[in-house]
Design a protein around this motif. Sequence first.
Motif, PDB file in Angstrom:
ATOM      1  N   VAL A   9       0.852  -1.193   0.000  1.00 23.47           N
ATOM      2  CA  VAL A   9       0.000   0.000   0.000  1.00 23.47           C
ATOM      3  C   VAL A   9       0.892   1.249   0.000  1.00 23.47           C
ATOM      4  N   PRO A  10       0.662   2.196  -0.914  1.00 19.40           N
ATOM      5  CA  PRO A  10       1.517   3.395  -0.995  1.00 19.40           C
ATOM      6  C   PRO A  10       1.124   4.444   0.041  1.00 19.40           C
ATOM      7  N   ARG A  56       3.223  -5.998   6.691  1.00 17.20           N
ATOM      8  CA  ARG A  56       4.523  -6.530   7.074  1.00 17.20           C
ATOM      9  C   ARG A  56       5.189  -5.562   8.041  1.00 17.20           C
ATOM     10  N   ARG A  57       6.115  -6.076   8.840  1.00 17.24           N
ATOM     11  CA  ARG A  57       6.760  -5.232   9.849  1.00 17.24           C
ATOM     12  C   ARG A  57       7.428  -4.007   9.223  1.00 17.24           C
ATOM     13  N   LYS A  58       7.920  -4.156   7.984  1.00 20.24           N
ATOM     14  CA  LYS A  58       8.593  -3.021   7.346  1.00 20.24           C
ATOM     15  C   LYS A  58       7.638  -1.861   7.071  1.00 20.24           C
ATOM     16  N   ARG A  61       5.690   3.471   8.589  1.00 19.28           N
ATOM     17  CA  ARG A  61       4.854   4.357   7.768  1.00 19.28           C
ATOM     18  C   ARG A  61       3.431   4.426   8.319  1.00 19.28           C
ATOM     19  N   ILE A  62       2.941   3.320   8.830  1.00 20.20           N
ATOM     20  CA  ILE A  62       1.624   3.334   9.459  1.00 20.20           C
ATOM     21  C   ILE A  62       1.648   4.237  10.690  1.00 20.20           C
TER      22      ILE A  62
END
Length: 340
Positions: free
Chosen positions: A222-223, A243-245, A249-250
């Motif tokens: 998701v961008p 995913r953890r990465k 951003r979230i």
Amino acid sequence: MRFVSEFPWKAASATGVGSHPGDDPAETLRMVLGELPDLPYLPELPARGVGADMVGRTASLLVDLSVEVQPSGWRFSDRPGRDAGRARDHLARDLDALEELAQGYEGPFKIQVCGPWTLAGSIELRYGDKTLADPGAVRDLTESLAEGLAQHVAGVRARVPGAQVLVQLDEPGLPGVLAGSVPTASGFGRLDAVEAPIAADRLRAVLPADTFTLVHCCAPEVPFRVLSTAGVSAISLDASLLRRKSEDRIGEAIEAGTAFFLGVVPGTETRLRDIGEIAKPVAGLWRRLGFDPARLAGQVVLTPSCGLAGASPAYARAALERCREAARALAEDPEGLAGS
């Protein structure tokens, strides 16, 4: 216990993504209003055929742009085709059912349309290539969609005066647009990637300025930054694909005040997990990000992972009920769920 939210919905709310099985708009809307009294939405019924699909339904809203169906799919044309008329008729019946069944309703109410980038990757130009291949055509499509969506929102408000309309743009194709992986109309090549600032600008142009807006993207990757730059109020996604990465951003989006609609129940027929099992990963994510547990149930809305069109009516009802119950569990004991 009274739960408070700073967003248009009450804390501990749940909702759906959009599509449902069946072909009866009144029956489906009764179910949505009954199962999701705090954040209902206008269901979509693609089983009714061409014109009830996501692309055709949204294309019927376009202003001064006509479409028709060709063997390859939807295409712009000099005049509206028969299937475009069917799309308008389907939507009109849905709105008639809404006006009848939602009399006296006051509160948030969500509608869904296909976003400009997924639409541009789906509708072909008159000469056969996809709209996405022509930046000028994308601009025209965006302007037309913005005008048509504003009229649609006004129409929903007129039919349900007590509704605070939320607009969801469905953008499953946006990651592919940004990555340059959308195939040409022939299928032998790939269309050029769209730069992130341009993608954000076009999204922003479609979002109604006076309306709470969200973008649903059930694809991986998701961008988040594009959506945040576009100014969306909330992001809707399939929580099982996180995913953890992505968590940083979230966290940035949450810190900036963005709400999240997290898909926690499969959209296709399966054994539904217990309420605690559904809610626990959400509470755990919130704790890892370090946010106040008291904010969780207000800033996060629970949904199925995607549309429910491929499920049975009984499963669709059960999935919405489970989302509603899990949302309440998050409000009542977020710390306990996170630590369990």
